[in-house]
Design an enzyme around this catalytic site. Sequence first.
Site, PDB file in Angstrom:
ATOM      1  N   CYS A   2     -11.922   8.776  -8.994  1.00 47.12           N
ATOM      2  CA  CYS A   2     -11.959   8.132 -10.308  1.00 47.12           C
ATOM      3  C   CYS A   2     -11.364   9.090 -11.329  1.00 47.12           C
ATOM      4  O   CYS A   2     -11.203  10.272 -11.066  1.00 47.12           O
ATOM      5  CB  CYS A   2     -13.396   7.822 -10.692  1.00 47.12           C
ATOM      6  SG  CYS A   2     -14.278   6.923  -9.419  1.00 47.12           S
ATOM      7  N   ARG A  27      -5.717   7.348 -10.377  1.00 45.09           N
ATOM      8  CA  ARG A  27      -6.861   7.830  -9.599  1.00 45.09           C
ATOM      9  C   ARG A  27      -7.823   6.718  -9.192  1.00 45.09           C
ATOM     10  O   ARG A  27      -8.691   6.922  -8.347  1.00 45.09           O
ATOM     11  CB  ARG A  27      -7.641   8.872 -10.399  1.00 45.09           C
ATOM     12  CG  ARG A  27      -6.835  10.084 -10.772  1.00 45.09           C
ATOM     13  CD  ARG A  27      -7.680  11.037 -11.571  1.00 45.09           C
ATOM     14  NE  ARG A  27      -8.707  11.654 -10.766  1.00 45.09           N
ATOM     15  CZ  ARG A  27      -8.549  12.741 -10.046  1.00 45.09           C
ATOM     16  NH1 ARG A  27      -7.401  13.348 -10.055  1.00 45.09           N
ATOM     17  NH2 ARG A  27      -9.529  13.234  -9.328  1.00 45.09           N
ATOM     18  N   TRP A  74     -12.544   3.946  -8.965  1.00 40.13           N
ATOM     19  CA  TRP A  74     -12.156   3.538  -7.604  1.00 40.13           C
ATOM     20  C   TRP A  74     -13.475   3.419  -6.851  1.00 40.13           C
ATOM     21  O   TRP A  74     -14.144   4.419  -6.587  1.00 40.13           O
ATOM     22  CB  TRP A  74     -11.250   4.588  -6.987  1.00 40.13           C
ATOM     23  CG  TRP A  74     -10.615   4.171  -5.700  1.00 40.13           C
ATOM     24  CD1 TRP A  74      -9.465   3.467  -5.541  1.00 40.13           C
ATOM     25  CD2 TRP A  74     -11.097   4.464  -4.384  1.00 40.13           C
ATOM     26  NE1 TRP A  74      -9.201   3.301  -4.199  1.00 40.13           N
ATOM     27  CE2 TRP A  74     -10.187   3.901  -3.467  1.00 40.13           C
ATOM     28  CE3 TRP A  74     -12.211   5.135  -3.881  1.00 40.13           C
ATOM     29  CZ2 TRP A  74     -10.338   3.986  -2.091  1.00 40.13           C
ATOM     30  CZ3 TRP A  74     -12.371   5.222  -2.511  1.00 40.13           C
ATOM     31  CH2 TRP A  74     -11.444   4.653  -1.631  1.00 40.13           C
ATOM     32  N   ASN A  98     -17.344  10.962 -10.913  1.00 42.95           N
ATOM     33  CA  ASN A  98     -16.341  10.805  -9.867  1.00 42.95           C
ATOM     34  C   ASN A  98     -16.915  11.435  -8.605  1.00 42.95           C
ATOM     35  O   ASN A  98     -17.335  12.586  -8.638  1.00 42.95           O
ATOM     36  CB  ASN A  98     -15.053  11.536 -10.291  1.00 42.95           C
ATOM     37  CG  ASN A  98     -14.031  11.617  -9.174  1.00 42.95           C
ATOM     38  OD1 ASN A  98     -14.068  10.828  -8.228  1.00 42.95           O
ATOM     39  ND2 ASN A  98     -13.118  12.567  -9.275  1.00 42.95           N
ATOM     40  N   GLY A  99     -16.960  10.674  -7.499  1.00 40.67           N
ATOM     41  CA  GLY A  99     -17.452  11.248  -6.250  1.00 40.67           C
ATOM     42  C   GLY A  99     -18.537  10.393  -5.616  1.00 40.67           C
ATOM     43  O   GLY A  99     -18.655   9.197  -5.914  1.00 40.67           O
ATOM     44  N   GLU A 500       6.723   8.062   8.102  1.00 39.46           N
ATOM     45  CA  GLU A 500       6.612   8.071   6.644  1.00 39.46           C
ATOM     46  C   GLU A 500       7.220   6.779   6.061  1.00 39.46           C
ATOM     47  O   GLU A 500       6.655   6.184   5.137  1.00 39.46           O
ATOM     48  CB  GLU A 500       7.309   9.324   6.086  1.00 39.46           C
ATOM     49  CG  GLU A 500       7.516   9.371   4.590  1.00 39.46           C
ATOM     50  CD  GLU A 500       6.242   9.304   3.765  1.00 39.46           C
ATOM     51  OE1 GLU A 500       5.133   9.320   4.334  1.00 39.46           O
ATOM     52  OE2 GLU A 500       6.364   9.184   2.537  1.00 39.46           O
ATOM     53  N   LYS A 504       5.107   4.010   3.833  1.00 39.77           N
ATOM     54  CA  LYS A 504       5.508   3.576   2.495  1.00 39.77           C
ATOM     55  C   LYS A 504       5.510   2.040   2.425  1.00 39.77           C
ATOM     56  O   LYS A 504       5.050   1.451   1.456  1.00 39.77           O
ATOM     57  CB  LYS A 504       6.906   4.113   2.133  1.00 39.77           C
ATOM     58  CG  LYS A 504       6.947   5.579   1.794  1.00 39.77           C
ATOM     59  CD  LYS A 504       6.480   5.839   0.385  1.00 39.77           C
ATOM     60  CE  LYS A 504       5.578   6.982   0.154  1.00 39.77           C
ATOM     61  NZ  LYS A 504       4.770   7.685   1.003  1.00 39.77           N
ATOM     62  N   GLU A 507       1.827   0.626   2.558  1.00 43.43           N
ATOM     63  CA  GLU A 507       0.970   0.852   1.398  1.00 43.43           C
ATOM     64  C   GLU A 507       1.475   0.150   0.145  1.00 43.43           C
ATOM     65  O   GLU A 507       0.691  -0.163  -0.746  1.00 43.43           O
ATOM     66  CB  GLU A 507       0.754   2.339   1.132  1.00 43.43           C
ATOM     67  CG  GLU A 507       1.967   3.091   0.691  1.00 43.43           C
ATOM     68  CD  GLU A 507       1.688   4.568   0.405  1.00 43.43           C
ATOM     69  OE1 GLU A 507       0.597   4.894  -0.083  1.00 43.43           O
ATOM     70  OE2 GLU A 507       2.565   5.394   0.676  1.00 43.43           O
ATOM     71  N   HIS A 523       7.110   2.451  26.434  1.00 39.30           N
ATOM     72  CA  HIS A 523       5.734   2.595  26.930  1.00 39.30           C
ATOM     73  C   HIS A 523       4.786   1.618  26.234  1.00 39.30           C
ATOM     74  O   HIS A 523       3.581   1.824  26.225  1.00 39.30           O
ATOM     75  CB  HIS A 523       5.271   4.044  26.769  1.00 39.30           C
ATOM     76  CG  HIS A 523       6.159   5.003  27.489  1.00 39.30           C
ATOM     77  ND1 HIS A 523       6.177   5.096  28.868  1.00 39.30           N
ATOM     78  CD2 HIS A 523       7.108   5.863  27.049  1.00 39.30           C
ATOM     79  CE1 HIS A 523       7.095   5.986  29.227  1.00 39.30           C
ATOM     80  NE2 HIS A 523       7.673   6.454  28.144  1.00 39.30           N
ATOM     81  N   LYS A 622      -4.632   7.930  -5.839  1.00 37.03           N
ATOM     82  CA  LYS A 622      -3.693   9.030  -5.590  1.00 37.03           C
ATOM     83  C   LYS A 622      -4.386  10.257  -5.018  1.00 37.03           C
ATOM     84  O   LYS A 622      -3.885  10.904  -4.118  1.00 37.03           O
ATOM     85  CB  LYS A 622      -2.996   9.396  -6.898  1.00 37.03           C
ATOM     86  CG  LYS A 622      -2.038  10.555  -6.751  1.00 37.03           C
ATOM     87  CD  LYS A 622      -0.628  10.105  -6.921  1.00 37.03           C
ATOM     88  CE  LYS A 622       0.372  11.162  -6.565  1.00 37.03           C
ATOM     89  NZ  LYS A 622       1.205  10.768  -5.435  1.00 37.03           N
TER      90      LYS A 622
END
Length: 627
Positions: A2, A27, A74, A98-99, A500, A504, A507, A523, A622
């Site tokens: 947050c 955040r 968040w 936050n946490g 990567e 991208k 997300e 395989h 983030k």
Amino acid sequence: MCGIVGYLGPMNPKDVIVAGLKKLEYRGYDSAGVAILHQGKTKRVRAEGKLKALEEKLQAEPFDGHLGIGHTRWATHGGPSERNAHPHQVRGISLVHNGIIENYADIREALLARGAEISSDTDSELVAHLLAEEVEKTGSLLKSVQNILDRIHGAFSIVAMWDQDPETMVAFKDGPPLVVGLGDNQTFVVSDVQACLQYTKKFIYLDDREVVHVHKNKVQVYSAKGEPLTKKVVEVDWSEEAVEKQGHAHFMLKEIYEQPRSVAAAMEPHLDIDKFKVRLKRVGFNQPLERLEGLDIEADWQNTQKVLKGVERIFMIACGTSNYAAMVGKYLLEKIAKVPVETDIASEFRYRDPVLPPNTLVMTISQSGETADTLAAIRLAKEKGALTLSLCNVRGSSIDREAHGHLYMNSGPEIGVASTKAFTSTLTVLNCFAAAFGQIKGTISPGEEKTYVQALLATPSQLEGVLAYDKYFSETAEVLKTYKGFLYMGRGVSFPIAMEGALKLKELAYLHAEGYAAGEMKHGPLALIDERMAIIMLVPEDGLYEKSMSNLEEARARGGKIIALGTGEDEKLRRVSAEYLPLPKALWTVNPILSVVPLQLMAYHLADNLGYDVDQPRNLAKSVTVE
Ligand code: F6R
């Protein structure tokens, strides 16, 4: 995860806090709120959804005070809703958090037994109750915080204010970051310096279990035991403009476009351009962080060489995109410096009781420097006696402070939730690190070192050319988005780039994508391929070209639409691809820096075309400061 802003000073707290929260929205963005002093009482306004919803509500609200706190959330405990939004208020105490409070169930049970009325599903509100009980006994917000500090366990950064003491805010942390901004007659307490860069560049970084008492702009930090501490004031050199979009539609696009400059900035401190040599500057093994800037560069390089000479193996630990950078680092270091490298996701490393033999270097990579799992991993590595080296973007961040040695991405602030420029800067620094290591270990000749340095020096201008794929993907997004899935394939250093690229797309565009080692296709994943599957194939001209071509043919034979990224005018590759995207001719060491950029642009344009919020993808934040 947050964002927190606390303000005490002469400006209008509503404006300062909302402007700060805007900078921190990366955040967390599922609800937001403020509590601001108004006519001797704190007035609270909260709203579910993005910050815009709160701004609308606040438009008509007057405030006359000089003190306030704000929060963008968040969700962890309790879903995203107005009643779970911060600040939480209990009998004159207002608090943002936050946490995660890990012992929340015990605290809740005890509070309920004492008759508390709990009005949200959050763990954060419980701390407000504890503080409300304490201030009633002690009459001091500072004492109350000191009294409850041992009773709450978990990861937290908290700012609190109290109606009865309108000249004070108290903040404390254990885990997630909290920074005190020192202005002229005004003080800020924020999760990230970006929130108040327009007012001050002077900051105090709080360490775990420290408490800061801000009273009429006198700032005093205390240890958990209540001893006053003298803290270093750090001057941050990021400019305010660096955290603005500067005419781009999104931060992500701005950051993609910054890459020629950020890649140049990442290599600049480490290259002796006239001699085509690499020197890792200001790594400062075992130097206190604050002495880093003043280090004698020659002496530091001597020490860095001495320390690295004794290293026999490396573990590289990171999360998400930073982990893919670490995987590229493995290829670079093993081939150039001939040192065995193991990479691991931080959340796995920290719980698998890793064996770290003597002379092991544990290197952590983190843009934010605050990722909870990576922070725990570096602490574990230290406990096990390993030498540690961090590669961070944010100087003075928790991971940076924890490490024995320090390298920096030098990317400037990265605001878009999806990492772009920090990734290419990391690859650049890893190139420098691998060449320096090779030099120290004697595994490369001066001629080879020169070749690596020349390849690096060419990348900024080569990147300028690669940015032309912006137009290509903006035009093709309409068609590309109709595919049922996307398979990204590569070999060698291109394998992590395939992963990567897929990350991208997942997300940002919420499309199904997989990144695979091209040689692994038969395989299993080959079964996925049909004409509705897009295959993004990385086929640079390197030692693995022929192998990659065979893998491409296997995918083509199953009907997949091949979008190939190759080197220059490769007619053979063009012929077998539905779409061929040429990249500049470059050494294998820097190919990943060039080839990831079209993949960033592809994800950006597909997401934008689908109408998604590129800078703030759903469910993500983030800086992942909780497990
Ligand atoms: C993806 C992304 C994340 C981060 C990850 C680690 O685009 O940005 O996967 O790379 O959360 O973050 P840092 O590097 O801050 O430790």
